[in-house]
Write an enzyme that holds these catalytic residues in place. Structure first.
Site, mmCIF file in Angstrom:
data_model
loop_
_atom_site.group_PDB
_atom_site.id
_atom_site.type_symbol
_atom_site.label_atom_id
_atom_site.label_comp_id
_atom_site.label_asym_id
_atom_site.label_seq_id
_atom_site.Cartn_x
_atom_site.Cartn_y
_atom_site.Cartn_z
ATOM 1 N N ARG A 114 0.872 -1.174 0.000
ATOM 2 C CA ARG A 114 0.000 0.000 0.000
ATOM 3 C C ARG A 114 0.902 1.216 0.000
ATOM 4 O O ARG A 114 1.669 1.410 0.956
ATOM 5 C CB ARG A 114 -0.923 -0.027 1.223
ATOM 6 C CG ARG A 114 -1.658 1.268 1.433
ATOM 7 C CD ARG A 114 -2.784 1.147 2.426
ATOM 8 N NE ARG A 114 -3.904 0.422 1.861
ATOM 9 C CZ ARG A 114 -5.143 0.427 2.358
ATOM 10 N NH1 ARG A 114 -5.423 1.129 3.431
ATOM 11 N NH2 ARG A 114 -6.101 -0.255 1.772
ATOM 12 N N HIS A 141 -7.103 0.637 -6.750
ATOM 13 C CA HIS A 141 -7.327 -0.250 -5.598
ATOM 14 C C HIS A 141 -7.974 -1.549 -6.123
ATOM 15 O O HIS A 141 -9.159 -1.816 -5.887
ATOM 16 C CB HIS A 141 -8.226 0.458 -4.579
ATOM 17 C CG HIS A 141 -8.217 -0.154 -3.205
ATOM 18 N ND1 HIS A 141 -7.437 -1.251 -2.863
ATOM 19 C CD2 HIS A 141 -8.903 0.182 -2.067
ATOM 20 C CE1 HIS A 141 -7.652 -1.553 -1.586
ATOM 21 N NE2 HIS A 141 -8.530 -0.700 -1.089
ATOM 22 N N GLN A 144 -9.921 -4.046 -3.806
ATOM 23 C CA GLN A 144 -11.249 -3.577 -3.443
ATOM 24 C C GLN A 144 -12.241 -3.873 -4.566
ATOM 25 O O GLN A 144 -13.372 -4.311 -4.323
ATOM 26 C CB GLN A 144 -11.210 -2.066 -3.164
ATOM 27 C CG GLN A 144 -12.525 -1.511 -2.655
ATOM 28 C CD GLN A 144 -12.882 -2.063 -1.287
ATOM 29 O OE1 GLN A 144 -12.080 -2.023 -0.376
ATOM 30 N NE2 GLN A 144 -14.091 -2.600 -1.137
ATOM 31 N N ASP A 236 -17.323 6.792 -2.011
ATOM 32 C CA ASP A 236 -16.126 6.637 -1.176
ATOM 33 C C ASP A 236 -15.837 8.020 -0.601
ATOM 34 O O ASP A 236 -16.446 9.023 -1.012
ATOM 35 C CB ASP A 236 -14.959 6.124 -2.047
ATOM 36 C CG ASP A 236 -13.681 5.858 -1.244
ATOM 37 O OD1 ASP A 236 -13.749 5.778 -0.007
ATOM 38 O OD2 ASP A 236 -12.608 5.762 -1.872
ATOM 39 N N CYS A 277 -16.402 1.274 0.190
ATOM 40 C CA CYS A 277 -15.266 0.406 0.540
ATOM 41 C C CYS A 277 -14.885 0.512 2.010
ATOM 42 O O CYS A 277 -14.212 -0.368 2.540
ATOM 43 C CB CYS A 277 -14.072 0.747 -0.345
ATOM 44 S SG CYS A 277 -13.430 2.410 -0.085
ATOM 45 N N ARG A 305 -13.579 -8.878 1.096
ATOM 46 C CA ARG A 305 -12.142 -8.629 0.892
ATOM 47 C C ARG A 305 -11.347 -9.911 1.194
ATOM 48 O O ARG A 305 -10.369 -10.229 0.530
ATOM 49 C CB ARG A 305 -11.652 -7.487 1.798
ATOM 50 C CG ARG A 305 -12.218 -6.112 1.471
ATOM 51 C CD ARG A 305 -11.760 -5.624 0.121
ATOM 52 N NE ARG A 305 -10.305 -5.603 0.004
ATOM 53 C CZ ARG A 305 -9.511 -4.610 0.442
ATOM 54 N NH1 ARG A 305 -10.047 -3.546 0.993
ATOM 55 N NH2 ARG A 305 -8.197 -4.673 0.288
HETATM 56 N N1 CP Z 1 -11.290 -0.543 2.051
HETATM 57 C C1 CP Z 1 -10.012 -0.598 2.514
HETATM 58 O O1 CP Z 1 -9.050 -0.759 1.760
HETATM 59 O O2 CP Z 1 -9.921 -0.483 3.863
HETATM 60 P P1 CP Z 1 -8.591 -0.290 4.717
HETATM 61 O O3 CP Z 1 -8.038 1.067 4.387
HETATM 62 O O4 CP Z 1 -9.052 -0.400 6.128
HETATM 63 O O5 CP Z 1 -7.613 -1.369 4.343
HETATM 64 N N1 NVA Z 2 -10.016 6.304 -1.562
HETATM 65 C C1 NVA Z 2 -9.663 5.909 -0.210
HETATM 66 C C2 NVA Z 2 -9.854 4.445 -0.044
HETATM 67 C C3 NVA Z 2 -9.576 3.937 1.344
HETATM 68 C C4 NVA Z 2 -9.715 2.454 1.440
HETATM 69 C C5 NVA Z 2 -8.232 6.313 0.079
HETATM 70 O O1 NVA Z 2 -7.365 6.157 -0.794
HETATM 71 O O2 NVA Z 2 -7.963 6.791 1.180
#
Ligand code: CP
Ligand code: NVA
Length: 331
Positions: A114, A141, A144, A236, A277, A305
């Site tokens: 990430r 993502h 997701q 989101d 998400c 997930r």
């Molecule tokens: N939806 C998602 O990726 O959640 P987290 O940021 O908690 O991993």
């Molecule tokens: N769009 C959000 C998704 C979090 C899971 C972010 O990148 O923070």
């Protein structure tokens, strides 16, 4: 006779950075395998199909769902996840992403990461000899999106021809959902302010795929127009991780028009589902009444997930040595 996961010959091994790496049939197979794994888990038949495999999972940003679902998923598959905070690695002292990935791929059979910048993932991929999975970047993502399409399939029994409305920021999740819709033949409408449109590269990928799948991909400004007759309404946060400095400006741009609330949901089909998400910001992108109401499937979406990532890991790690299939990527 019910199919078991162990009978499925999933056979691909490559990076998953955007979702576009998957062919329509690989995408379908992953969702089918996820359903089987979910069913087997519900029957408490843990498979342990990838004994001795290790996944390195590296975080530059916070995570709840992604971290826990990868870690539990590896455990349930009989492997092990090594969770790494980038601040504790030599990366924080200047070791390059390429060198880091080269070393991690000596120890582990896959790497998930990430990151703030999608380019970091591309550099991990360059150095790695094992598949690299995007656990969220600023641009995409894909994990997701896999869970979201499994959820839609479970609730709507199909994907092709469904009307999915994305409301709000054309962000990382939206970019991977666009590709997923185009892979599966679902129609996808994004309603967003001009300034917050999805990534042009993601739109191009989706439009290219839609030529074979028949998906209709539209980008408009009006949330009301987007949700009329929708089967699925998705949103989101308006302020993704890394964008906190733009918070005030973003909330001014998106609110109140882009909030998914009862009034907006009433324009969708009566049996429409609401997805997010998570994490959610009640009172910003969604009202409490919608996210905690009867049309919301966000908790099932979060659970998925685990199942989709297990399917992905299972498919990647079953190959001898987990080696990345360079031929598929030309790198
Ligand atoms: N939806 C998602 O990726 O959640 P987290 O940021 O908690 O991993
Ligand atoms: N769009 C959000 C998704 C979090 C899971 C972010 O990148 O923070």
């Amino acid at each position: 006779m019910t199919t078991q996961a162990s009978e499925l010959g999933s056979d691909f091994s490559k990076d998953l950075l955007t979702l576009d790496e998957l062919s329509p049939s690989e995408f379908r197979s992953l969702l089918d395998l996820s359903e089987i794994l979910k069913n087997e888990r519900q029957q408490r038949k843990f498979l342990h199909q990838t004994p001795g495999s290790s996944l390195a999972i590296l975080f530059e940003k916070p995570s709840t769902r992604t971290r826990v679902s990868f870690e539990v998923g590896m455990f349930e598959l009989g492997g092990h996840a090594v969770v790494l905070n980038s601040k504790e690695l030599q990366l924080s002292r200047g070791e390059t992403p390429e060198d880091t990935a080269k070393v991690l791929s000596v120890f582990c059979q896959a790497i998930a990461a990430r990151v703030y910048s999608h380019e970091t993932l591309e550099r991990f991929s360059k150095g790695s000899n094992v598949p690299v999975i995007n656990a969220l970047s600023n641009l995409y993502h894909p994990c997701q999106a896999l869970a979201d399409f499994l959820t839609i399939k479970e609730f709507k029994k199909k994907l092709r021809g469904l009307a999915i409305a994305w409301i709000g920021d054309g962000n990382n999740v939206c970019n991977s959902l666009l590709i997923g819709a185009a892979l599966s033949g679902a129609n996808f409408t994004v309603a967003c302010p001009e300034k917050y449109r999805p990534l042009p590269e993601a739109l191009d990928k989706a439009r290219y795929l839609s030529r074979s799948s028949g998906s209709q991909i539209s980008i408009i400004e009006s949330p009301r127009e987007a949700v009329i007759g929708a089967d699925v309404v998705v949103t989101d946060t308006f302020v993704s991780m890394g964008e906190d400095g733009e918070k005030e400006e973003r909330l001014r741009e998106f609110l109140p028009e882009y909030q998914v609330n009862d009034e907006l949901m009433s324009l969708a089909k009566p049996d429409a589902i609401f997805m997010h998400c998570l994490p959610a910001h009640r009172g910003e992108e969604v009202s409490s009444s919608v996210i905690d109401g009867p049309q919301s499937v966000v908790w099932q979406e979060a659970e998925n997930r685990l199942h989709t990532q297990k399917a992905l890991l299972y498919s990647l790690l079953r190959r001898p040595k987990g080696q990345k299939d360079k031929a598929l990527f030309g790198n």
